[in-house]
Motif scaffolding. Structure first.
Motif, short mmCIF file in Angstrom:
data_model
loop_
_atom_site.label_atom_id
_atom_site.label_comp_id
_atom_site.label_asym_id
_atom_site.label_seq_id
_atom_site.Cartn_x
_atom_site.Cartn_y
_atom_site.Cartn_z
N ASP A 134 -27.81 19.76 -25.80
CA ASP A 134 -27.14 20.49 -26.61
C ASP A 134 -25.58 20.63 -26.31
N VAL A 135 -25.27 20.73 -24.84
CA VAL A 135 -23.88 21.03 -24.60
C VAL A 135 -22.94 19.77 -24.32
N GLY A 136 -23.58 18.60 -24.59
CA GLY A 136 -23.07 17.21 -24.37
C GLY A 136 -23.03 17.00 -22.77
N ALA A 137 -23.86 17.10 -22.26
CA ALA A 137 -23.49 17.21 -20.62
C ALA A 137 -25.08 16.49 -20.07
N ILE A 138 -25.69 15.66 -20.64
CA ILE A 138 -26.89 15.13 -20.06
C ILE A 138 -26.34 14.03 -19.28
N HIS A 139 -25.37 13.55 -19.39
CA HIS A 139 -24.96 12.38 -18.65
C HIS A 139 -24.61 12.97 -17.17
N LEU A 140 -24.42 14.07 -16.97
CA LEU A 140 -24.11 14.46 -15.77
C LEU A 140 -25.49 15.23 -14.85
N ILE A 141 -26.59 14.71 -15.61
CA ILE A 141 -27.90 15.42 -15.11
C ILE A 141 -27.95 15.13 -13.71
N GLU A 142 -27.83 14.05 -13.03
CA GLU A 142 -27.90 13.97 -11.51
C GLU A 142 -26.87 14.08 -10.59
N ARG A 143 -25.80 14.48 -11.11
CA ARG A 143 -24.54 14.92 -10.51
C ARG A 143 -24.72 16.01 -9.82
N LYS A 144 -23.90 16.24 -8.61
CA LYS A 144 -23.96 17.61 -7.78
C LYS A 144 -23.05 18.62 -8.77
N ILE A 145 -23.35 19.92 -8.70
CA ILE A 145 -22.71 20.98 -9.33
C ILE A 145 -21.26 20.97 -8.77
N THR A 146 -21.20 20.75 -7.39
CA THR A 146 -19.94 20.62 -6.60
C THR A 146 -18.86 19.71 -7.09
N GLN A 147 -19.33 18.70 -7.73
CA GLN A 147 -18.67 17.52 -7.82
C GLN A 147 -17.92 17.46 -9.39
N LEU A 148 -18.39 18.63 -9.96
CA LEU A 148 -17.67 18.69 -11.49
C LEU A 148 -16.44 19.29 -11.62
N SER A 149 -15.94 19.00 -12.69
CA SER A 149 -14.55 19.64 -13.06
C SER A 149 -15.09 20.94 -13.59
N VAL A 156 -22.37 23.22 -18.04
CA VAL A 156 -23.69 23.25 -17.33
C VAL A 156 -24.22 24.70 -17.37
N MET A 157 -23.07 25.61 -17.13
CA MET A 157 -23.74 27.10 -16.83
C MET A 157 -24.13 27.76 -18.50
N ILE A 158 -23.63 27.18 -19.47
CA ILE A 158 -23.96 27.44 -20.56
C ILE A 158 -25.42 26.77 -20.93
N ALA A 159 -25.61 25.59 -20.47
CA ALA A 159 -26.97 24.98 -20.71
C ALA A 159 -27.99 25.73 -19.91
N ARG A 160 -27.49 26.40 -18.67
CA ARG A 160 -28.52 27.26 -18.08
C ARG A 160 -28.94 28.29 -18.94
N ALA A 161 -27.84 28.94 -19.50
CA ALA A 161 -28.02 30.06 -20.46
C ALA A 161 -29.11 29.72 -21.68
N ILE A 162 -28.68 28.65 -22.13
CA ILE A 162 -29.58 27.80 -23.12
C ILE A 162 -31.03 27.75 -22.80
N ALA A 163 -31.24 27.18 -21.79
CA ALA A 163 -32.62 26.78 -21.27
C ALA A 163 -33.36 28.23 -20.81
N GLN A 164 -32.55 29.21 -20.66
CA GLN A 164 -33.10 30.60 -20.40
C GLN A 164 -33.78 31.14 -21.47
N ASP A 165 -33.15 30.56 -22.73
CA ASP A 165 -34.25 30.62 -23.95
C ASP A 165 -34.18 32.46 -24.10
N THR A 166 -33.11 32.99 -24.26
CA THR A 166 -33.01 34.21 -24.72
C THR A 166 -32.24 34.58 -26.20
N PRO A 167 -32.79 35.62 -26.84
CA PRO A 167 -32.21 35.72 -28.24
C PRO A 167 -30.70 36.12 -28.08
N LEU A 168 -29.98 36.55 -27.03
CA LEU A 168 -29.08 37.12 -26.78
C LEU A 168 -28.07 36.52 -25.69
#
Length: 350
Positions: A134-149, A156-168
């Motif tokens: 959804d956030v266009g970051a599937i290609h980063l899936i195996e990367r380390k979070i510390t290696q990202l821009s 990725v943090m927005i993807a985490r919020a989406i995965a949390q599946d909350t209405p708000l």
């Protein structure tokens, strides 16, 4: 609450208590409402209380008074686990502890749903994959979070919020440390998420112009109050100009953009266009740039100007040129806007 209302506050006062339990009220809001699919921008000057309001709506800070209802329950009645299933929060600069992969980071959003044995299911894994897509970051899936821009990490943090599946979903200046392209991408993907998944998204931001184009509604904080409206209503009522304009910056209600103004007046001018000049889109844009350049330098339009500037078609070269009259002097220069300003400045200061 109605079926479409995700959050509603009543007579909400935000603020804090000091060590002696003396309360300081920062915001006093009558009724705030978020509905399914809303993409709302929270704006206001620094220090006005945007973060305090977000933290209060999320339950991180207790309200001074009033109530906050999320998904038909008072936020104070939720346990931490229950609350994490109705709202997620994305901060502007999240520090991830440990050498986690992108997948592991997004998977953290699924922890409120772990079973009795503390294990995540194939459904959780599928939701993580979907969130990264959804956030266009599937290609980063195996990367380390510390290696990202910074831009990649925020996605990725927005993807985490989406995965949390909350209405708000609440976001506190999610584009604060990003460049222009990444700021635009984050705004656009958040709106897509609101539409696709019918999430209610509220983000605090300083991106006024972007919010005017992309947000469904705007909440503008000033002096402890909140003005709410659609971007067109906010503009027509003069709220943007009133709150954000000063001697150095002015809001153009026709263009929906800010103009940068000089502290002092340099000279007055008037621009006219000869009748035989064909106004193409390029010509219109270049004239518009000249106007903005002059404004930023302290030049003002006037009916009795120091400089009379006429855009004409030169008979010899057949090119567009500026014809400049100042006192008893007449000059011509090419269409280039900077050349025009430099020519005028030389006449003015000689």
């Amino acid at each position: 609450m109605g079926n479409d209302i995700v959050l509603k506050s009543t007579s909400l006062k935000t603020g804090y208590y000091n060590k002696n339990k003396v309360k300081t009220v920062i915001g006093d809001f009558k009724n705030l409402t978020l509905e399914k699919g809303d993409f709302i921008a929270l704006l206001g000057p620094n220090g006005v209380g945007k973060s305090t309001l977000l933290k209060t709506l999320s339950g991180e800070l207790l309200p001074i008074s009033g109530s906050i209802i999320i998904d038909n329950r008072n936020i104070l009645d939720y346990s931490n686990i229950e609350k994490s299933k109705v709202l997620s929060f994305v901060f502007s600069n999240v520090q991830i502890v440990g050498n986690l992969s992108v997948k592991e980071t997004v998977m953290m959003g699924r922890y409120p749903y772990v079973n009795w044995w503390g294990k995540l299911s194939p459904k959780d894994d599928a939701l993580v994959i979907q969130a990264l897509e959804d956030v266009g970051a599937i290609h980063l899936i195996e990367r380390k979070i510390t290696q990202l821009s910074d831009g990649e990490r925020q996605k990725v943090m927005i993807a985490r919020a989406i995965a949390q599946d909350t209405p708000l979903i609440l976001l506190d200046e999610p584009t604060a440390h990003l460049d222009l392209i990444n700021r635009i991408e984050i705004f656009q993907l958040l709106k897509r998420i609101a539409r696709k998944h019918q999430k209610s998204i509220l983000l605090s931001t300083h991106e006024v112009e972007m919010s005017l184009q992309i947000a469904d509604k705007m909440w503008i904080l000033e002096n402890g109050k909140c003005t709410i409206g659609t971007p067109d209503a906010i503009i027509s009522e003069g709220e943007i100009e009133r709150v954000f304009s000063n001697k150095n910056i002015g809001f153009d209600t026709n263009q929906g953009t800010f103009n940068y103004c000089a502290d002092k007046t340099l000279f007055s001018y008037n621009i006219s266009i000869d009748s035989n000049v064909e106004i193409t889109e390029e010509t219109r844009l270049r004239i518009s740039w000249v106007e903005k350049k002059f404004l930023s330098e302290g030049c003002v339009r006037s009916d009795t100007p120091d400089f009379i500037i006429h855009l004409i078609l030169d008979n010899n070269s057949k090119n567009l040129v500026w014809d400049i009259s100042y006192l008893n002097t007449n000059k011509r220069c090419e269409m280039d806007g900077l050349d025009l300003f430099k020519t005028i400045l030389k006449l003015y200061t000689r």
